[in-house]
Design an enzyme around this catalytic site. Structure first.
Site, PDB file in Angstrom:
ATOM      1  N   GLU A  40       3.288   6.812  -1.720  1.00 32.22           N
ATOM      2  CA  GLU A  40       4.314   7.096  -0.701  1.00 32.22           C
ATOM      3  C   GLU A  40       3.996   8.345   0.115  1.00 32.22           C
ATOM      4  O   GLU A  40       4.846   9.206   0.311  1.00 32.22           O
ATOM      5  CB  GLU A  40       5.682   7.238  -1.361  1.00 32.22           C
ATOM      6  CG  GLU A  40       6.230   5.952  -1.928  1.00 32.22           C
ATOM      7  CD  GLU A  40       6.353   4.845  -0.877  1.00 32.22           C
ATOM      8  OE1 GLU A  40       6.806   5.140   0.237  1.00 32.22           O
ATOM      9  OE2 GLU A  40       5.960   3.708  -1.182  1.00 32.22           O
ATOM     10  N   THR A  91      -0.365  -0.854   1.936  1.00 28.38           N
ATOM     11  CA  THR A  91      -1.652  -0.218   1.669  1.00 28.38           C
ATOM     12  C   THR A  91      -2.787  -1.233   1.548  1.00 28.38           C
ATOM     13  O   THR A  91      -2.602  -2.314   0.998  1.00 28.38           O
ATOM     14  CB  THR A  91      -1.546   0.571   0.348  1.00 28.38           C
ATOM     15  OG1 THR A  91      -0.500   1.528   0.492  1.00 28.38           O
ATOM     16  CG2 THR A  91      -2.837   1.289   0.019  1.00 28.38           C
TER      17      THR A  91
END
Lengths: 678, 678
Positions: free
Chosen positions: B442, B160
């Site tokens: 997630e 990320t």
């Protein structure tokens, strides 16, 4: 760390955000004036805010959550004192001798951002001073009420105990009158009797207004209020028999210094029981209060405040999430095009716009509630108490629905910011814990719903017997008189009618269940407990029906003539969204009593999607119209300039963890472990 | 403060709680063995837990939230290292040379309570080691994978970025191959390209597995993984070109040391790109991966873990709230009687028991999911990929519904503890932030629902053309074949059928909307975006239908023969409650497609109230059967002995704020202010 530029936050507005402002169909200034109840109010608020926020370092506010509990409390006490001093100076400058700035604005939303962890003297100004004004004799107020007002002493109001909250009669703290010394002797006889929760009690009070059960000659006289000194005025040491401290870290209100208080044979003069209404004479004779209405009325007022404040909290969260959704670009809709602003995803619009509409709905409903409060107050002054049960019930209903809807709404908005909403610097989690706290304080929501449920049962029974009903429950009688809903048309008026109709029918069914249990021989109490779930459902719908109606009245009523056509169009879109989404939310209840065809439902879904599209170009301008300053929002994601990434990053660089490139524990902890050949 | 007794926590069990245990209709030991998948597993878990928790001071754990961000991180690193050392010793004692204790149990729920703020090395063991095992060549794993496993170096997995999360292709970090030096040059060209969020990245890693876009000769080759050293092994100083630090305080996971990482011309040898599948040769030729299935598969596995873990979190919160509801007494049902345990209020039962049932529902659904995972894994090893889309879609659906239901459930339970649930020492807020985090990490939930929605559209289209469907979407074809629901009977089987039928019809309607948009000339992408809300609704119901079915199978299926009749009765009550409450929750969807009479609805409401009454005597024994230790729960409200008030009070006394009776700032801050005559 390698070097970073001095300020990484651009001085310019993010172009995606600017584009939104340029493209709005209406004036957010007109919206702001309407939202604030007039241009003059808006101007006043902005001036006070600018004065108060001058020279405040937002960087420090953004790091508050990284401090320890002890540091947070000290910081909050310091900030709260500085804010009081500033307000006081403003008072001197603008209206010496008055009270319209200090202390009146001390708990006003313009203060938000100055004490982001909460004000340890908040309870003192929101509740204690008002309770003293209402319950002291003039002599008492002169003796110690004024001292609190002048901040010569500081205090709080202690009702809740470790073992008892909402159920007042269960309180265990007792005050026994001792005629020999003309004193009361106060005791918290068990651990569960300790006072627990009052804001500021921990280390920010030297006096405390204690709710205790009065006993004279061991005769129980019910709960009364006693003004008790708890710490020495000079040294701040706890007085003999006083056990006092902080209750520890909480989910939120981290700077409020909530405390506990145990009392062991603490003696106070007889004249420290508040005696405006009930009295104890020196010979031990007891004069009961001619009315308990005013105590009652204070609680009602606090609930009106909660409904108003929680609408603001939701509006603040809406502002942050909407601005962030305008500047973040992610996940192409069309793989050949640039990633869109996430606000262009319909599912994102569905997270944002309904909460904007809900902020308005409760803002307007609580206006109505405050009007009813004022009417009832002047009625009471004329000895008329008729509307009090209605006001009580309505204030409970709005407190419950607004606290639970705003908490759930803030959380949806936080989730709408993705992972970054999880950062403390987004302030979304802080807004969430503020909002959700209102679900349990000042009357736990379920307990209040059960009270409303009982009021509805009573009203339903009255209506059956043809007795007159208060205006806000009049719809129960109408449904009894005319049990046929008629045709669903889906107009706004029809939707309001449908929600009332559904609430009335839920009340009818709960009443039926209750009656069936009674006729099966259950006691009144057991029957009410067993019908509890239906009570709460009817009560919630009662609240929702009211919000439907007050929102619709404001938008479609005569006041619309005072607004521009463009502002009216925006308000109409927000009303449309609110009514449609809430109707869909409550559809399983509606469908039980009202016939809707599959086409009707399809149309509602289409209307929902259509109005989201209509609101899309105006969303940023609407939240701008809520008129929060950056300091009030205290959020890296929601600032006016939209430089979200730069602000998040800047806040991270300034976090205490990053002031050293290698943590001091490395050599004693991680390094030897890595060398240890585990 | 006046003196307090040495230990205020009684050594005895609260009699109200003991009474509950004595009165249960079944054995909580049998429940615990069933819940843990066998007596031997239960015994093993308990032994490991006892070993690990020996000598741990829970008092310190309860004060964690009062520490500063810096202190929390140091404490968490220390605790995580001590836990690793203990596990390693246990390994040596019980099975030297094996890996069944260390590192296998390092992220097991028996570890809960040892690192209550989260483990900064969690990502290292849950994701990094597994990613290295799956993506390294044997030489690479020998060279640096093993070093991580042995904790000689420590690291994390960074995907990320500040500007991109769920949308992988949007990642901006790039790795350019330089054939002259046989190196990759890594850069995060913009602020938004900084890696942001990885657990342990801040100050707990000297290496990092970085997901970056590979470029060879400026030719884009898509995202690949690179193993990058970020800090000096001896000094821990960041290496040249590396900008690294902590991202600041978050709502939860307060000890996990989530970090950021900027890279400026950081060079690594070519052999540090993980090359088990795709390869870059020294001459710059690129060999693409024969399959991207394994990357894909790692994400699926993590989602299976989330569904399992969040069911545990909800079970833990249920345990705390249920025990507390047994020991707190408040608000008489009958004014002449003693105040009841709050669990006797029907509205309180409605807050507790549905969440207990929901814990079971997701626990069982995720068992099924793990079975499917194992089957699919062995299929893949045999080159068969057919069930992968189904597994992907089902793991997404369970991740979404379990994370959102568990978060909402924990919050309802927290609110069910009244104000005291707001105390950090209740641990309810910590469980909430754990649960809700899973809604965005997630794979953000809405993005996943949209993916499932697309899978459902595809499946619906396949079914229309008569193509075979995967087992868990078979019901779509059945509804197409037989569009008539038949009669509502309200049996469990019928309710499962109804939920599937509703999910299928929601899919049908979404498909219809999508088709209508396409035939009006919208592009595939715009049509999908505009149908987004309906996609997410259909996807959610798909998940719920699956949970209905797996719960019913477990309770009514052949496994019931392995359990005692008394345990089966309890499980049947929990199933009944789950099906009835979820059916009522989804009623507005059901009523659109299935005819239910007013009597049917009345019966459901009665069944709900009846099964609450049935579960009442067994509630405490059920949560005892979840078998959490006091340290795992880390809650003053939920301990096994039920001494909630004493433990809350004890924790407050030990909070750092209360170690001095007068805060050191009093003389410089509050006193002068009170004397200042404001």
């Amino acid at each position: 760390m390698t070097s970073t530029p001095k300020s990484i936050i651009p001085a310019t507005v993010n172009p995606d955000l600017q584009k939104e402002r340029d493209g709005a169909s209406f004036s957010s200034e007109e919206f702001a004036a309407w939202w604030s109840k007039g241009e003059n109010v808006l101007k006043f608020n902005r001036e006070v805010r600018a004065y108060m926020q001058k020279d405040v370092d937002q960087g420090e506010m953004l790091q508050l959550q990284a401090k320890s509990h002890v540091e947070i409390n000290e910081f909050s006490q310091r900030s709260a004192i500085e804010a009081a001093q500033k307000l006081r100076r403003l008072q001197q400058e603008r209206n010496p001798g008055g009270d319209d700035y200090w202390p009146k604005l001390y708990d006003h939303p313009v203060m938000w951002g100055l004490v982001p962890g909460g004000n340890p003297f908040g309870v003192m100004y929101v509740m204690l001073v008002k309770a003293l004004q209402a319950q002291c004799t003039p002599e008492q107020y002169e003796e110690f009420g004024k001292r609190v007002e002048r901040f010569e002493i500081c205090g709080t109001y202690a009702q809740t105990e470790l073992g008892h909250g909402t159920f007042l009669r269960g309180l265990e703290t007792r005050a026994d009158f001792d005629p020999k010394t003309d004193e009361f002797v106060l005791n918290t006889p068990k651990l569960s009797s300790y006072k627990w929760w009052p804001g500021g009690l921990g280390h920010s009070s030297n006096y405390c207004l204690v709710m205790a059960q009065l006993y004279i000659n061991n005769q129980f006289k019910g709960p009364h209020m006693f003004f008790v000194q708890v710490r020495d005025e000079e040294t701040f040491e706890p007085l003999p028999g006083v056990h006092i401290g902080d209750i520890g870290k909480k989910m939120g209100f981290i700077g409020v210094n909530n405390g506990f208080l145990g009392l062991k044979n603490v003696r106070i003069p007889r004249t420290r029981m508040l005696m405006r209404h009930a009295k104890v004479n020196a010979d031990g004779t007891y004069v009961s209060s001619p009315t308990n209405v005013l105590t009652y009325f204070a609680m009602v007022r606090t609930r009106c405040v909660i409904a108003k404040n929680n609408a603001y909290v939701l509006a603040a969260a809406s502002t942050i999430a909407t601005r962030y959704s305008a500047v973040r670009r992610q996940s192409p809709i069309n793989p050949k095009e640039r990633e869109p602003q996430i606000m262009d995803h319909v599912t994102q619009q569905m997270k944002l716009f309904p909460e904007i509409a809900t902020s308005l709905a409760y803002h307007l409903a609580s206006d109505y509630l405050w009007n009813l409060y004022d009417v009832t107050l002047s009625d009471i002054e004329n000895g008329k108490y008729e509307r009090l049960p209605e006001l009580h019930s309505l204030s409970c209903a709005l407190k419950v629905t607004c606290s639970s809807d705003s908490a759930a709404g803030v959380e949806r908005l936080r989730l709408g910011c993705g992972g970054h909403g999880y950062l403390s610097s987004s302030n979304m989690s802080n807004l969430y814990v503020l909002a959700t706290a209102a679900c349990t304080y000042e009357g736990e929501n379920t307990v209040l719903l059960l009270q409303i449920g009982r009021f509805l049962m009573k009203s339903w029974r009255s209506a059956l017997s043809g007795a007159p009903l208060a205006p806000t429950v009049q719809y129960l009688a109408e449904v009894q008189k005319n049990p046929d809903f008629g045709t669903w048309t889906g107009s706004w008026e029809n939707m309001v009618k449908a929600m009332k109709y559904t609430a009335a029918n839920k009340t009818r069914l709960a009443f039926k269940s209750l009656s069936a249990r009674l006729s099966r021989g259950e006691t009144e109490e057991n029957a009410a407990n067993h019908t509890g779930i239906e009570f709460t459902q009817a009560a919630e719908l009662h609240g929702r029906a009211f919000v439907f109606s007050s929102f619709t009245d404001e938008v479609t009523g005569p006041k619309s003539k005072t607004r521009s056509a463009s502002l009216n169009r925006v308000l109409e879109n927000l009303l449309e969204l609110y009514l449609v989404k809430e109707t869909l939310n409550q559809m399983s209840n509606l469908l039980r009593f009202i016939q809707l065809t599959d086409t009707d439902l399809r149309i509602l879904q289409d209307r929902l999607e259509t109005v989201l599209t209509k609101l899309r170009p105006d969303a940023v301008a609407i939240v701008d119209g809520f008129d929060f300053s950056d300091l009030q929002l205290n959020s890296t994601l929601g600032s006016f300039d939209g430089n979200a990434y730069e602000r998040m990053f800047d806040a991270a660089l300034k976090t205490p963890m990053n002031q050293k490139s290698v943590p001091k524990s490395f050599n004693e902890l991680l390094k030897p472990f890595m060398k240890s050949n585990i």
